[in-house]
Design a protein around this motif. Sequence first.
Motif, PDB file in Angstrom:
ATOM      1  N   ASN A 150       0.859  -1.180   0.000  1.00  0.00           N
ATOM      2  CA  ASN A 150       0.000   0.000   0.000  1.00  0.00           C
ATOM      3  C   ASN A 150       0.898   1.234   0.000  1.00  0.00           C
ATOM      4  O   ASN A 150       1.345   1.682   1.053  1.00  0.00           O
ATOM      5  CB  ASN A 150      -0.915  -0.009   1.220  1.00  0.00           C
ATOM      6  CG  ASN A 150      -2.004   1.021   1.129  1.00  0.00           C
ATOM      7  OD1 ASN A 150      -2.057   1.795   0.185  1.00  0.00           O
ATOM      8  ND2 ASN A 150      -2.868   1.045   2.118  1.00  0.00           N
ATOM      9  N   PHE A 154      -1.152   2.912   5.591  1.00  0.00           N
ATOM     10  CA  PHE A 154      -2.403   2.381   6.123  1.00  0.00           C
ATOM     11  C   PHE A 154      -3.103   3.414   6.993  1.00  0.00           C
ATOM     12  O   PHE A 154      -2.484   4.095   7.801  1.00  0.00           O
ATOM     13  CB  PHE A 154      -2.129   1.119   6.948  1.00  0.00           C
ATOM     14  CG  PHE A 154      -1.629  -0.026   6.122  1.00  0.00           C
ATOM     15  CD1 PHE A 154      -2.492  -0.762   5.339  1.00  0.00           C
ATOM     16  CD2 PHE A 154      -0.287  -0.355   6.121  1.00  0.00           C
ATOM     17  CE1 PHE A 154      -2.031  -1.811   4.572  1.00  0.00           C
ATOM     18  CE2 PHE A 154       0.183  -1.407   5.359  1.00  0.00           C
ATOM     19  CZ  PHE A 154      -0.700  -2.131   4.581  1.00  0.00           C
ATOM     20  N   LYS A 155      -4.428   3.510   6.830  1.00  0.00           N
ATOM     21  CA  LYS A 155      -5.241   4.412   7.647  1.00  0.00           C
ATOM     22  C   LYS A 155      -5.652   3.755   8.954  1.00  0.00           C
ATOM     23  O   LYS A 155      -5.825   4.427   9.956  1.00  0.00           O
ATOM     24  CB  LYS A 155      -6.492   4.830   6.870  1.00  0.00           C
ATOM     25  CG  LYS A 155      -6.203   5.627   5.628  1.00  0.00           C
ATOM     26  CD  LYS A 155      -7.491   5.952   4.894  1.00  0.00           C
ATOM     27  CE  LYS A 155      -7.206   6.651   3.588  1.00  0.00           C
ATOM     28  NZ  LYS A 155      -8.429   6.872   2.811  1.00  0.00           N
ATOM     29  N   ASP A 156      -5.874   2.449   8.931  1.00  0.00           N
ATOM     30  CA  ASP A 156      -6.282   1.698  10.119  1.00  0.00           C
ATOM     31  C   ASP A 156      -5.198   0.701  10.478  1.00  0.00           C
ATOM     32  O   ASP A 156      -4.304   0.415   9.683  1.00  0.00           O
ATOM     33  CB  ASP A 156      -7.598   0.955   9.861  1.00  0.00           C
ATOM     34  CG  ASP A 156      -8.770   1.897   9.666  1.00  0.00           C
ATOM     35  OD1 ASP A 156      -8.727   3.011  10.211  1.00  0.00           O
ATOM     36  OD2 ASP A 156      -9.729   1.514   8.969  1.00  0.00           O
ATOM     37  N   ILE A 162      -6.401  -5.066   9.067  1.00  0.00           N
ATOM     38  CA  ILE A 162      -6.896  -5.383   7.732  1.00  0.00           C
ATOM     39  C   ILE A 162      -7.434  -6.807   7.739  1.00  0.00           C
ATOM     40  O   ILE A 162      -7.060  -7.619   8.589  1.00  0.00           O
ATOM     41  CB  ILE A 162      -5.818  -5.224   6.639  1.00  0.00           C
ATOM     42  CG1 ILE A 162      -4.623  -6.138   6.909  1.00  0.00           C
ATOM     43  CG2 ILE A 162      -5.408  -3.791   6.469  1.00  0.00           C
ATOM     44  CD1 ILE A 162      -3.599  -6.196   5.783  1.00  0.00           C
ATOM     45  N   ARG A 213       1.540   0.356  11.238  1.00  0.00           N
ATOM     46  CA  ARG A 213       1.184   1.465  10.352  1.00  0.00           C
ATOM     47  C   ARG A 213       2.402   2.231   9.855  1.00  0.00           C
ATOM     48  O   ARG A 213       2.310   3.011   8.922  1.00  0.00           O
ATOM     49  CB  ARG A 213       0.214   2.401  11.053  1.00  0.00           C
ATOM     50  CG  ARG A 213      -1.143   1.726  11.268  1.00  0.00           C
ATOM     51  CD  ARG A 213      -2.111   2.591  11.995  1.00  0.00           C
ATOM     52  NE  ARG A 213      -2.437   3.748  11.188  1.00  0.00           N
ATOM     53  CZ  ARG A 213      -3.179   4.752  11.625  1.00  0.00           C
ATOM     54  NH1 ARG A 213      -3.654   4.738  12.849  1.00  0.00           N
ATOM     55  NH2 ARG A 213      -3.442   5.778  10.844  1.00  0.00           N
ATOM     56  N   TYR A 235     -10.009  -2.948   4.742  1.00  0.00           N
ATOM     57  CA  TYR A 235      -9.912  -2.430   6.104  1.00  0.00           C
ATOM     58  C   TYR A 235     -11.033  -3.084   6.888  1.00  0.00           C
ATOM     59  O   TYR A 235     -12.144  -3.242   6.375  1.00  0.00           O
ATOM     60  CB  TYR A 235     -10.082  -0.912   6.149  1.00  0.00           C
ATOM     61  CG  TYR A 235      -8.854  -0.141   5.717  1.00  0.00           C
ATOM     62  CD1 TYR A 235      -7.617  -0.371   6.312  1.00  0.00           C
ATOM     63  CD2 TYR A 235      -8.934   0.823   4.730  1.00  0.00           C
ATOM     64  CE1 TYR A 235      -6.498   0.326   5.923  1.00  0.00           C
ATOM     65  CE2 TYR A 235      -7.818   1.529   4.340  1.00  0.00           C
ATOM     66  CZ  TYR A 235      -6.605   1.276   4.940  1.00  0.00           C
ATOM     67  OH  TYR A 235      -5.500   1.976   4.554  1.00  0.00           O
ATOM     68  N   LYS A 241     -12.829  -1.933   9.159  1.00  0.00           N
ATOM     69  CA  LYS A 241     -13.937  -1.012   9.370  1.00  0.00           C
ATOM     70  C   LYS A 241     -14.782  -0.799   8.112  1.00  0.00           C
ATOM     71  O   LYS A 241     -15.878  -0.263   8.192  1.00  0.00           O
ATOM     72  CB  LYS A 241     -13.412   0.343   9.852  1.00  0.00           C
ATOM     73  CG  LYS A 241     -12.801   0.284  11.227  1.00  0.00           C
ATOM     74  CD  LYS A 241     -12.296   1.637  11.654  1.00  0.00           C
ATOM     75  CE  LYS A 241     -11.674   1.567  13.030  1.00  0.00           C
ATOM     76  NZ  LYS A 241     -11.116   2.868  13.434  1.00  0.00           N
TER      77      LYS A 241
END
Length: 133
Positions: free
Chosen positions: A57, A61-63, A66, A94, A117, A119
């Motif tokens: 990525n 990473f935002k979160d 995964i 992250r 993700y 979420k």
Amino acid sequence: MKKFFIIFILFLSCITTGCNKQKPLILLNKEPVTTHNYRNIQKTFSPNQRIYYAFLNPKGFKDSVIRIQVMKKDDKVPFLAYSVAWANDIYIDRAKNYHLGFLTLPSGGYYIMRVFYLKNLDKPLAMTDFWIK
């Protein structure tokens, strides 16, 4: 001369707008993925063979969690029927922009690997397909 100018403008706009996207991707290989063999992407594996994957990525990473999910297509059904063959929720660092791992699948068929993700399970970050023969 006018055609050359138009082609040049189209080429320049293609380079500046369309080629700068850094999308996540999944690399599959029969050996652990390293900087030396990342170009040797494999699409066909044997049953019970280790399938090494690298999820890259470039944007980070935002979160911190995964989900990696592998779906198997059912050949006995005349329309699109998929079942979950393997899934794993992974806590990631992250600070890195990649995740490495492996999996084994016992039966042959057509598979699709997707990464989400945790979420947002509606939209995969990356997808790839492969065969086990």
